[in-house]
Design a protein around this motif. Sequence first.
Motif, short mmCIF file in Angstrom:
data_model
loop_
_atom_site.label_atom_id
_atom_site.label_comp_id
_atom_site.label_asym_id
_atom_site.label_seq_id
_atom_site.Cartn_x
_atom_site.Cartn_y
_atom_site.Cartn_z
N ALA A 1 -28.22 68.50 -11.15
CA ALA A 1 -29.12 67.97 -10.11
C ALA A 1 -30.52 68.52 -10.29
N GLN A 2 -30.62 69.79 -10.55
CA GLN A 2 -31.92 70.43 -10.77
C GLN A 2 -32.64 69.79 -11.96
N LEU A 3 -31.90 69.57 -13.04
CA LEU A 3 -32.50 69.02 -14.25
C LEU A 3 -32.80 67.53 -14.13
N PHE A 4 -31.93 66.77 -13.46
CA PHE A 4 -32.23 65.34 -13.24
C PHE A 4 -33.50 65.19 -12.40
N SER A 5 -33.64 66.07 -11.42
CA SER A 5 -34.83 66.03 -10.58
C SER A 5 -36.08 66.30 -11.42
N ALA A 6 -36.00 67.29 -12.30
CA ALA A 6 -37.14 67.60 -13.18
C ALA A 6 -37.42 66.43 -14.13
N ALA A 7 -36.36 65.83 -14.66
CA ALA A 7 -36.52 64.70 -15.58
C ALA A 7 -37.18 63.52 -14.88
N ALA A 8 -36.82 63.28 -13.63
CA ALA A 8 -37.43 62.19 -12.87
C ALA A 8 -38.92 62.44 -12.68
N GLU A 9 -39.28 63.68 -12.42
CA GLU A 9 -40.69 64.01 -12.23
C GLU A 9 -41.47 63.84 -13.54
N GLU A 10 -40.82 64.08 -14.67
CA GLU A 10 -41.48 63.97 -15.97
C GLU A 10 -41.64 62.52 -16.43
N GLU A 11 -40.76 61.63 -15.96
CA GLU A 11 -40.74 60.25 -16.45
C GLU A 11 -41.86 59.43 -15.83
N ARG A 12 -42.65 58.77 -16.68
CA ARG A 12 -43.75 57.94 -16.21
C ARG A 12 -43.33 56.50 -15.94
N ASP A 13 -42.33 56.01 -16.64
CA ASP A 13 -41.86 54.64 -16.48
C ASP A 13 -41.00 54.54 -15.21
N ALA A 14 -41.42 53.70 -14.27
CA ALA A 14 -40.76 53.61 -12.97
C ALA A 14 -39.30 53.16 -13.09
N SER A 15 -39.02 52.23 -13.97
CA SER A 15 -37.66 51.73 -14.13
C SER A 15 -36.72 52.83 -14.65
N LYS A 16 -37.19 53.56 -15.64
CA LYS A 16 -36.39 54.68 -16.17
C LYS A 16 -36.24 55.78 -15.13
N ARG A 17 -37.34 56.03 -14.39
CA ARG A 17 -37.29 57.05 -13.34
C ARG A 17 -36.27 56.67 -12.27
N ALA A 18 -36.18 55.38 -11.95
CA ALA A 18 -35.18 54.91 -10.98
C ALA A 18 -33.78 55.17 -11.49
N ASP A 19 -33.54 54.92 -12.78
CA ASP A 19 -32.22 55.18 -13.36
C ASP A 19 -31.88 56.66 -13.31
N ILE A 20 -32.86 57.50 -13.58
CA ILE A 20 -32.63 58.95 -13.52
C ILE A 20 -32.32 59.36 -12.09
N ARG A 21 -33.05 58.81 -11.15
CA ARG A 21 -32.80 59.15 -9.74
C ARG A 21 -31.44 58.63 -9.27
N LEU A 22 -30.98 57.53 -9.85
CA LEU A 22 -29.62 57.07 -9.54
C LEU A 22 -28.60 58.06 -10.09
N GLN A 23 -28.87 58.60 -11.28
CA GLN A 23 -28.00 59.65 -11.84
C GLN A 23 -28.01 60.87 -10.92
N LEU A 24 -29.17 61.20 -10.41
CA LEU A 24 -29.28 62.32 -9.48
C LEU A 24 -28.46 62.04 -8.22
N ALA A 25 -28.52 60.81 -7.72
CA ALA A 25 -27.75 60.44 -6.54
C ALA A 25 -26.25 60.57 -6.79
N VAL A 26 -25.80 60.12 -7.94
CA VAL A 26 -24.37 60.24 -8.29
C VAL A 26 -23.98 61.72 -8.37
N THR A 27 -24.86 62.52 -8.91
CA THR A 27 -24.60 63.95 -9.00
C THR A 27 -24.44 64.56 -7.61
N TYR A 28 -25.37 64.27 -6.71
CA TYR A 28 -25.27 64.77 -5.34
C TYR A 28 -24.01 64.23 -4.66
N PHE A 29 -23.69 62.98 -4.92
CA PHE A 29 -22.50 62.37 -4.35
C PHE A 29 -21.26 63.15 -4.79
N ASN A 30 -21.19 63.51 -6.06
CA ASN A 30 -20.07 64.29 -6.57
C ASN A 30 -20.05 65.70 -6.02
#
Length: 135
Positions: free
Chosen positions: A40-69
């Motif tokens: 979760a910590q690293l997905f959050s950092a990766a989302a902040e680093e990503e400039r492309d909004a579509s890719k950032r959304a995918d990363i944040r979805l990964q973050l959501a799945v991580t929090y869900f788990n």
Amino acid sequence: MLARPLLAGILLIASAPAWGQGSLSAASDAYRKGDFARAAQLFSAAAEEERDASKRADIRLQLAVTYFNMKNRSRAEEAIIAALGDNPGLEPSSDFFAPDFLALFARARSRAVAPPARSPQQQPHGASNLAALRQ
């Protein structure tokens, strides 16, 4: 039901190294190892680093799945809302996500698009002017 969100997370992560980000790759590794707090910590950092909004959304979805788990539904919902801010058309597949996660996603989507609630003291724009004209 943990298996479906976990599978979805693994499938989402499979494309992560192609994005070539260090934090994202490390997050994927942590997720695969079951170290969800680190992921979760690293997905959050990766989302902040990503400039492309579509890719950032995918990363944040990964973050959501991580929090869900992690059973942290409120943080998962926050991540979903952030993902929808980056990509309003984001739609997780029912083939990969558990019904519980999809229900959380739907609830987050409705919160993300719902107009802000007005307090009883607030009047619609122009209502005070209309009231003054009537006097």
